[in-house]
Design an enzyme around this catalytic site. Structure first.
Site, PDB file in Angstrom:
ATOM      1  N   GLU A 273     -17.428  22.043 -80.795  1.00 57.48           N
ATOM      2  CA  GLU A 273     -18.234  21.689 -79.707  1.00 57.48           C
ATOM      3  C   GLU A 273     -17.334  21.422 -78.282  1.00 57.48           C
ATOM      4  O   GLU A 273     -17.433  20.582 -77.576  1.00 57.48           O
ATOM      5  CB  GLU A 273     -18.844  19.979 -80.020  1.00 57.48           C
ATOM      6  CG  GLU A 273     -19.687  20.037 -80.884  1.00 57.48           C
ATOM      7  CD  GLU A 273     -20.103  18.536 -81.176  1.00 57.48           C
ATOM      8  OE1 GLU A 273     -19.773  17.580 -80.645  1.00 57.48           O
ATOM      9  OE2 GLU A 273     -21.010  18.378 -82.234  1.00 57.48           O
ATOM     10  N   CYS A 343     -18.601   6.532 -48.045  1.00 59.18           N
ATOM     11  CA  CYS A 343     -18.026   5.531 -47.700  1.00 59.18           C
ATOM     12  C   CYS A 343     -17.546   4.461 -48.966  1.00 59.18           C
ATOM     13  O   CYS A 343     -18.316   3.539 -49.317  1.00 59.18           O
ATOM     14  CB  CYS A 343     -18.888   4.523 -46.908  1.00 59.18           C
ATOM     15  SG  CYS A 343     -20.505   4.632 -47.183  1.00 59.18           S
ATOM     16  N   TYR A 372     -17.685  18.942 -65.808  1.00 60.00           N
ATOM     17  CA  TYR A 372     -17.675  17.744 -65.452  1.00 60.00           C
ATOM     18  C   TYR A 372     -17.594  17.479 -64.051  1.00 60.00           C
ATOM     19  O   TYR A 372     -17.107  16.519 -63.563  1.00 60.00           O
ATOM     20  CB  TYR A 372     -16.747  16.739 -66.444  1.00 60.00           C
ATOM     21  CG  TYR A 372     -16.758  16.709 -67.689  1.00 60.00           C
ATOM     22  CD1 TYR A 372     -18.008  16.376 -68.434  1.00 60.00           C
ATOM     23  CD2 TYR A 372     -16.102  17.609 -68.565  1.00 60.00           C
ATOM     24  CE1 TYR A 372     -17.994  16.591 -69.826  1.00 60.00           C
ATOM     25  CE2 TYR A 372     -15.935  17.714 -69.785  1.00 60.00           C
ATOM     26  CZ  TYR A 372     -17.215  17.291 -70.332  1.00 60.00           C
ATOM     27  OH  TYR A 372     -17.244  17.387 -71.796  1.00 60.00           O
TER      28      TYR A 372
END
Ligand SMILES: Cc1ncc(COP(=O)(O)O)c(C=O)c1O
Length: 413
Positions: A273, A343, A372
């Site tokens: 995987e 911020c 990711y």
């Protein structure tokens, strides 16, 4: 050459100038190399050679539709972590028999859908989940193919936030309980145990833990066989890391050489995987400097138009990414903290990076952002999701247009 390299036009993706792409498509921009994804897939597939194996791309690493289709064209099967990913895979033309469904905390609705679709296996996380799968399957008059996720309590040496194979982690069931659960499974009319699943975590750069996990799975499969439970395959999960800083890390060939001898003596097929190792190095975030100002310790702040909303890994795990100016001017080197505009003080990409003096408007590339990155994107601060471009054979195609405020508001009353 493929991937990200420098030529007379500055930094390129497969020879296509990143500066030109930044100008024509705007920034922040995700750029991917199709050929480098193909090459990553082939090298893993080749590494496992003639041993029966199947690569299930972990879509969580990057589920941009074009990349899922590209990997499908390479021959990849899929690892889905939600119904959204299962449906995306189906829309990419992946048959249910090529989808495994993983994930801690699957809802009853998700389990029922996976049973109805008839996926290759549901990787079950607990005996409670197996009971719910059993009920869903019996209600539909079918048997669900399942693999139990075993937690082998092995330290993969990776960042604690992406470690999943220790007993303190929420994933899977302890090895000691696995045999009893398999014995029960064969009495449950809606279940067909077909595999054993282990996954230690992500960005693993030493082979020993992966080897120990494979050995644990093979041993368990042998023990199950002795009591008459014959499974088809062991699913070794993902986790193989990439080099973010240019240092040497074990690649697919070394990984296969480490685990194949353990399974070669059995008739067990191998399911993998992988996510990061297939797409991580094939993508970059291209961003422009929007402001420069003096910072701490003689360094300067280079404030760029990308932020944690495009690439959260540095903020989330303190992850290191190489950052390179797209073009370099003839000027002295200066040290920069490269930060985003959001911020949050954690909205930073790199500290003390030395570049030839930057100017506002310069493009930088944050490398190895294919996994990711975009998949973890958000719209915090009402920042639109970035556009994405796939470069294939010298042609750059927009595979996701930049989100607009209208796109966001379309969901709101
Ligand atoms: C169960 C499972 N399989 C596969 C993967 C993919 O991991 P990687 O991208 O590190 O290969 C993950 C991610 O952590 C996962 O949780």
């Amino acid at each position: 050459m493929i991937g990200f390299f420098r030529d007379e036009n500055g930094l390129t993706c497969d020879g296509v100038s990143l500066d030109t792409l930044a100008t024509s498509k705007g920034t922040p921009l995700y750029v991917y190399s199709a050929e480098s994804i193909r090459q990553a897939y082939r090298s893993l597939d080749d590494a496992f050679g003639s041993h029966p194996h199947r690569i299930h791309y972990a879509m969580k690493a990057n589920s941009s539709f074009a990349l899922v289709r590209l990997l499908r064209e390479c021959g990849s099967a899929m690892d889905a972590n939600s119904i959204g990913e299962i449906d995306l895979a189906l829309r990419a033309g992946v048959p249910p028999s090529d989808i495994v469904f993983t994930g801690v905390g699957k809802t009853a609705e998700e389990l029922d859908r996976a049973v109805a679709v008839g996926v290759k296996a549901i990787n079950a996380e607990s005996s409670g989940e197996l009971e719910r799968i059993d009920r869903a399957a019996v209600a539909r008059g079918t048997r669900a193919r399942v693999a139990l996720r075993v937690n082998p309590d092995i330290d993969s040496g990776t960042h604690p936030h992406i470690s999943t194979g220790l007993h303190i982690n929420k994933f899977g069931v302890p090895l000691e309980q696995a045999r009893t659960i398999y014995r029960k499974m064969v009495t449950q009319p809606g279940l067909q145990p077909v595999g054993i699943h282990v996954h230690l975590g992500s960005q693993i750069v030493t082979l020993d833990p992966l080897q120990r996990a494979a050995s644990t799975a093979v041993k368990l499969a042998n023990e199950l066989r002795e009591v008459g439970i014959q499974i088809e395959y062991i699913d070794l999960g993902g986790g193989l890391g990439i080099s973010y800083d240019g240092s040497r890390v074990p690649g697919p060939a070394e990984y296969a050489a480490a685990v194949l001898p353990l399974v070669a003596t059995s008739d067990l097929a191998v399911v993998l995987e992988p996510g990061r190792v297939l797409v991580g190095s094939s993508g970059a975030v291209v961003t422009r400097v929007v402001d420069l100002k003096p910072g701490p310790g003689g360094r300067n702040f280079a404030i760029v138009d990308a932020s944690m909303t495009e690439l959260i890994r540095p903020a989330l795990y303190g992850a290191f990414h190489r950052i390179e100016p797209v073009t370099c001017r003839d000027a002295k080197e200066v040290s920069y903290d490269v930060v985003g505009p959001v911020c949050e003080s954690s909205d930073a990409f790199g500290q003390d990076r030395r570049f030839r003096m930057l100017e506002v408007g310069d493009a930088l590339a944050i490398l190895d952002a294919g996994a990711y990155g975009s998949a973890m994107g958000s719209t915090y601060n009402r920042r639109p999701l970035a556009a994405e471009v796939l470069v294939d054979k010298g042609v750059a195609k927009v595979i996701r247009r930049r989100q607009t405020l209208d796109d966001m508001l379309a969901l709101e009353q």
